[in-house]
Design a protein around this motif. Structure first.
Motif, PDB file in Angstrom:
ATOM      1  N   VAL A  17     -36.846 -51.145-105.216  1.00 28.43           N
ATOM      2  CA  VAL A  17     -36.085 -49.906-105.084  1.00 28.43           C
ATOM      3  C   VAL A  17     -35.986 -49.478-103.619  1.00 28.43           C
ATOM      4  CG1 VAL A  17     -38.098 -48.410-105.493  1.00 28.43           C
ATOM      5  CG2 VAL A  17     -35.794 -47.597-106.073  1.00 28.43           C
ATOM      6  N   GLN A  18     -37.036 -49.787-102.867  1.00 25.42           N
ATOM      7  CA  GLN A  18     -37.018 -49.453-101.432  1.00 25.42           C
ATOM      8  C   GLN A  18     -35.994 -50.319-100.697  1.00 25.42           C
ATOM      9  OE1 GLN A  18     -39.189 -47.001 -99.627  1.00 25.42           O
ATOM     10  NE2 GLN A  18     -37.279 -47.365 -98.507  1.00 25.42           N
ATOM     11  N   VAL A  19     -35.932 -51.587-101.079  1.00 30.52           N
ATOM     12  CA  VAL A  19     -34.951 -52.487-100.461  1.00 30.52           C
ATOM     13  C   VAL A  19     -33.550 -51.949-100.691  1.00 30.52           C
ATOM     14  CG1 VAL A  19     -33.956 -54.815-100.506  1.00 30.52           C
ATOM     15  CG2 VAL A  19     -36.432 -54.518-100.755  1.00 30.52           C
ATOM     16  N   ARG A  20     -33.272 -51.572-101.945  1.00 30.69           N
ATOM     17  CA  ARG A  20     -31.926 -51.086-102.269  1.00 30.69           C
ATOM     18  C   ARG A  20     -31.619 -49.804-101.502  1.00 30.69           C
ATOM     19  NH1 ARG A  20     -33.545 -53.082-107.379  1.00 30.69           N
ATOM     20  NH2 ARG A  20     -34.075 -51.009-108.172  1.00 30.69           N
ATOM     21  N   LYS A  21     -32.621 -48.945-101.383  1.00 30.74           N
ATOM     22  CA  LYS A  21     -32.403 -47.700-100.647  1.00 30.74           C
ATOM     23  C   LYS A  21     -32.132 -47.993 -99.164  1.00 30.74           C
ATOM     24  CE  LYS A  21     -33.992 -43.058-100.208  1.00 30.74           C
ATOM     25  NZ  LYS A  21     -35.100 -42.179 -99.966  1.00 30.74           N
ATOM     26  N   ASP A  22     -32.932 -48.883 -98.603  1.00 28.33           N
ATOM     27  CA  ASP A  22     -32.725 -49.236 -97.190  1.00 28.33           C
ATOM     28  C   ASP A  22     -31.315 -49.795 -96.986  1.00 28.33           C
ATOM     29  OD1 ASP A  22     -35.267 -48.411 -96.502  1.00 28.33           O
ATOM     30  OD2 ASP A  22     -36.145 -50.426 -96.586  1.00 28.33           O
ATOM     31  N   MET A  23     -30.902 -50.673 -97.882  1.00 30.20           N
ATOM     32  CA  MET A  23     -29.589 -51.299 -97.721  1.00 30.20           C
ATOM     33  C   MET A  23     -28.455 -50.297 -97.917  1.00 30.20           C
ATOM     34  SD  MET A  23     -30.225 -54.187 -96.729  1.00 30.20           S
ATOM     35  CE  MET A  23     -31.725 -55.152 -96.634  1.00 30.20           C
ATOM     36  N   SER A  24     -28.736 -49.247 -98.699  1.00 35.24           N
ATOM     37  CA  SER A  24     -27.682 -48.255 -98.932  1.00 35.24           C
ATOM     38  C   SER A  24     -27.321 -47.525 -97.632  1.00 35.24           C
ATOM     39  CB  SER A  24     -28.107 -47.259-100.013  1.00 35.24           C
ATOM     40  OG  SER A  24     -29.092 -46.384 -99.511  1.00 35.24           O
ATOM     41  N   TYR A  25     -28.287 -47.413 -96.706  1.00 31.84           N
ATOM     42  CA  TYR A  25     -27.965 -46.787 -95.414  1.00 31.84           C
ATOM     43  C   TYR A  25     -26.947 -47.612 -94.635  1.00 31.84           C
ATOM     44  CZ  TYR A  25     -31.906 -43.652 -96.094  1.00 31.84           C
ATOM     45  OH  TYR A  25     -32.761 -42.705 -96.592  1.00 31.84           O
ATOM     46  N   LEU A  26     -26.907 -48.907 -94.957  1.00 41.01           N
ATOM     47  CA  LEU A  26     -25.965 -49.792 -94.266  1.00 41.01           C
ATOM     48  C   LEU A  26     -24.757 -50.103 -95.143  1.00 41.01           C
ATOM     49  CD1 LEU A  26     -28.461 -52.429 -92.787  1.00 41.01           C
ATOM     50  CD2 LEU A  26     -27.879 -50.182 -91.934  1.00 41.01           C
ATOM     51  N   ASP A  27     -24.645 -49.374 -96.265  1.00 47.62           N
ATOM     52  CA  ASP A  27     -23.548 -49.607 -97.217  1.00 47.62           C
ATOM     53  C   ASP A  27     -23.553 -51.032 -97.750  1.00 47.62           C
ATOM     54  OD1 ASP A  27     -22.535 -47.029 -97.124  1.00 47.62           O
ATOM     55  OD2 ASP A  27     -21.343 -47.471 -95.337  1.00 47.62           O
ATOM     56  N   GLN A  28     -24.716 -51.596 -97.931  1.00 50.14           N
ATOM     57  CA  GLN A  28     -24.822 -52.965 -98.462  1.00 50.14           C
ATOM     58  C   GLN A  28     -25.324 -52.913 -99.901  1.00 50.14           C
ATOM     59  OE1 GLN A  28     -23.916 -55.923 -96.616  1.00 50.14           O
ATOM     60  NE2 GLN A  28     -22.983 -54.158 -95.590  1.00 50.14           N
ATOM     61  N   LYS A  29     -24.553 -53.513-100.786  1.00 45.96           N
ATOM     62  CA  LYS A  29     -24.954 -53.551-102.196  1.00 45.96           C
ATOM     63  C   LYS A  29     -25.056 -55.002-102.654  1.00 45.96           C
ATOM     64  CE  LYS A  29     -23.052 -49.199-103.973  1.00 45.96           C
ATOM     65  NZ  LYS A  29     -22.089 -48.746-102.945  1.00 45.96           N
ATOM     66  N   GLY A  30     -26.108 -55.278-103.445  1.00 43.81           N
ATOM     67  CA  GLY A  30     -26.206 -56.599-104.055  1.00 43.81           C
ATOM     68  C   GLY A  30     -25.415 -56.627-105.353  1.00 43.81           C
ATOM     69  N   ARG A  31     -25.138 -57.855-105.831  1.00 44.42           N
ATOM     70  CA  ARG A  31     -24.456 -57.966-107.138  1.00 44.42           C
ATOM     71  C   ARG A  31     -25.508 -57.939-108.224  1.00 44.42           C
ATOM     72  NH1 ARG A  31     -21.049 -63.032-106.548  1.00 44.42           N
ATOM     73  NH2 ARG A  31     -21.348 -63.198-108.790  1.00 44.42           N
ATOM     74  N   PRO A  32     -25.310 -57.072-109.260  1.00 39.40           N
ATOM     75  CA  PRO A  32     -26.308 -56.974-110.325  1.00 39.40           C
ATOM     76  C   PRO A  32     -26.599 -58.349-110.927  1.00 39.40           C
ATOM     77  CG  PRO A  32     -24.611 -55.293-110.593  1.00 39.40           C
ATOM     78  CD  PRO A  32     -24.157 -56.183-109.480  1.00 39.40           C
ATOM     79  N   GLY A  33     -27.884 -58.662-111.062  1.00 39.59           N
ATOM     80  CA  GLY A  33     -28.284 -59.931-111.663  1.00 39.59           C
ATOM     81  C   GLY A  33     -28.173 -61.112-110.723  1.00 39.59           C
ATOM     82  N   VAL A  34     -27.590 -60.918-109.557  1.00 40.92           N
ATOM     83  CA  VAL A  34     -27.406 -62.028-108.606  1.00 40.92           C
ATOM     84  C   VAL A  34     -28.147 -61.733-107.295  1.00 40.92           C
ATOM     85  CG1 VAL A  34     -25.707 -63.390-107.311  1.00 40.92           C
ATOM     86  CG2 VAL A  34     -25.147 -62.546-109.605  1.00 40.92           C
ATOM     87  N   GLY A  35     -27.952 -60.537-106.802  1.00 39.23           N
ATOM     88  CA  GLY A  35     -28.646 -60.155-105.571  1.00 39.23           C
ATOM     89  C   GLY A  35     -27.726 -60.110-104.374  1.00 39.23           C
ATOM     90  N   TYR A  36     -28.322 -60.123-103.212  1.00 40.00           N
ATOM     91  CA  TYR A  36     -27.566 -60.065-101.957  1.00 40.00           C
ATOM     92  C   TYR A  36     -27.202 -61.476-101.517  1.00 40.00           C
ATOM     93  CZ  TYR A  36     -29.601 -55.390-101.733  1.00 40.00           C
ATOM     94  OH  TYR A  36     -29.987 -54.110-102.021  1.00 40.00           O
ATOM     95  N   GLU A  37     -26.011 -61.595-100.954  1.00 41.22           N
ATOM     96  CA  GLU A  37     -25.615 -62.880-100.386  1.00 41.22           C
ATOM     97  C   GLU A  37     -26.394 -63.039 -99.073  1.00 41.22           C
ATOM     98  OE1 GLU A  37     -24.282 -66.045 -98.972  1.00 41.22           O
ATOM     99  OE2 GLU A  37     -22.915 -64.629 -98.015  1.00 41.22           O
ATOM    100  N   ALA A  38     -27.276 -64.037 -99.032  1.00 41.53           N
ATOM    101  CA  ALA A  38     -28.279 -64.098 -97.959  1.00 41.53           C
ATOM    102  C   ALA A  38     -27.653 -64.191 -96.568  1.00 41.53           C
ATOM    103  CB  ALA A  38     -29.221 -65.282 -98.200  1.00 41.53           C
ATOM    104  N   GLN A  39     -26.706 -65.105 -96.402  1.00 43.11           N
ATOM    105  CA  GLN A  39     -26.170 -65.311 -95.048  1.00 43.11           C
ATOM    106  C   GLN A  39     -25.369 -64.114 -94.570  1.00 43.11           C
ATOM    107  OE1 GLN A  39     -24.654 -68.766 -93.552  1.00 43.11           O
ATOM    108  NE2 GLN A  39     -26.152 -70.124 -94.446  1.00 43.11           N
ATOM    109  N   SER A  40     -24.556 -63.545 -95.458  1.00 41.51           N
ATOM    110  CA  SER A  40     -23.702 -62.452 -94.978  1.00 41.51           C
ATOM    111  C   SER A  40     -24.526 -61.187 -94.728  1.00 41.51           C
ATOM    112  CB  SER A  40     -22.539 -62.186 -95.935  1.00 41.51           C
ATOM    113  OG  SER A  40     -22.993 -61.570 -97.101  1.00 41.51           O
ATOM    114  N   LEU A  41     -25.556 -60.960 -95.551  1.00 42.49           N
ATOM    115  CA  LEU A  41     -26.399 -59.785 -95.273  1.00 42.49           C
ATOM    116  C   LEU A  41     -27.196 -59.999 -93.979  1.00 42.49           C
ATOM    117  CD1 LEU A  41     -27.368 -57.011 -96.015  1.00 42.49           C
ATOM    118  CD2 LEU A  41     -29.093 -58.037 -97.512  1.00 42.49           C
ATOM    119  N   ALA A  42     -27.670 -61.223 -93.767  1.00 46.77           N
ATOM    120  CA  ALA A  42     -28.384 -61.500 -92.504  1.00 46.77           C
ATOM    121  C   ALA A  42     -27.457 -61.255 -91.320  1.00 46.77           C
ATOM    122  CB  ALA A  42     -28.899 -62.942 -92.497  1.00 46.77           C
ATOM    123  N   ALA A  43     -26.212 -61.681 -91.452  1.00 48.40           N
ATOM    124  CA  ALA A  43     -25.256 -61.483 -90.347  1.00 48.40           C
ATOM    125  C   ALA A  43     -24.993 -59.999 -90.118  1.00 48.40           C
ATOM    126  CB  ALA A  43     -23.950 -62.219 -90.654  1.00 48.40           C
TER     127      ALA A  43
END
Ligand code: NAD
Length: 222
Positions: A61-87
């Motif tokens: 839940v902390q990860v999702r909250k942190d990412m929300s500050y950057l407007d980054q959302k993962g896909r439910p059941g799949v997660g974050y796209e690793a390379q694009s989020l790293a970029a």
């Protein structure tokens, strides 16, 4: 020049320079970045908030909250796209643009920092090393020739270096900070155990292993 004495509290200084992202979140972003890059290098295309949290040591839940500050959302059941989020994190943290740095005080710590190759991944390149010990001046630390500290301000100004690393004894640190500031430095990574007075607009990040050690020492004594 008006010189202002800041508190030695990194959070208060950092938050004064940032807008909407809380400092604890900012401190976790490089950890997410490192783990996302590691995941991508392991062939993972997606990383869930649970996995990312486990790797960094925080709940999903902390990860999702942190990412929300950057407007980054993962896909439910799949997660974050690793390379694009790293970029995205790399750009947000300014790691993509190379920052040149000078290091002052080529002793035990300074030498170790100057020789450490891992800073490149974070956009930091040490382009100058300075010391006041005439036996060291002219010697090499890695690919750098150690220069006399008297040349510090001029070289910082000429190369438009923006980051200064101080690894001298504490009693020398303020004079060095002054020379760095006069040369136009914008950020100081200070390893000397002292507070530095710097003008508005110059950011100081103090580093003190003694603080971490005190916590460790206290815990193991219980
Ligand atoms: P050291 O004595 O090995 O190195 C200090 C270097 O600074 C020497 O090469 C010396 O010639 C140079 N120097 C001294 N005065 C100078 C000046 N006016 N201009 C330019 N160079 C100058 O010391 P060290 O063990 O590398 O420690 C360096 C500093 O880092 C100390 O202040 C120490 O307390 C601090 N330190 C901090 C941490 C931390 O966790 N932040 C950990 C270890 C050491």
């Amino acid at each position: 020049m008006l010189v202002k004495r800041f508190t030695n509290n990194w959070e208060s200084r950092r938050s004064a320079l940032t807008t909407h992202v809380p400092v604890p979140t900012l401190r976790r972003l490089p950890l997410y970045y490192r783990e996302l890059k590691r995941a991508a290098s392991q062939g993972l295309t997606h990383v869930s908030s649970k996995t990312l949290g486990e790797r960094v040591g925080v709940p999903a839940v902390q990860v999702r909250k942190d990412m929300s500050y950057l407007d980054q959302k993962g896909r439910p059941g799949v997660g974050y796209e690793a390379q694009s989020l790293a970029a995205h994190l790399r750009d947000f943290l300014g790691l993509a643009s190379e920052k040149q740095a000078v290091l002052v005080g080529v002793g035990n710590l300074g030498r170790a920092l100057a020789l450490y190759p891992g800073f490149h991944a974070y956009g930091l390149r040490i382009v100058g090393a300075f010391d006041n010990d005439l036996d060291k001046v002219g010697q090499r630390v890695g690919t750098l020739e150690i220069l006399p500290v008297e040349a510090l301000g001029d070289i910082v100004a000429r190369l438009q270096v923006r980051v200064g690393i101080i690894t001298t004894p504490a009693d020398a640190a303020q004079d060095i900070a002054d020379a760095l500031v006069a040369g136009g430095i914008k950020g100081i990574w200070n390893f000397a155990p002292c507070r530095l007075a710097v003008p508005d607009g110059v950011f100081v990040k103090d580093e003190d292993l003694a603080v971490a050690l005190a916590v460790l020492s206290h815990v193991v004594e219980q």
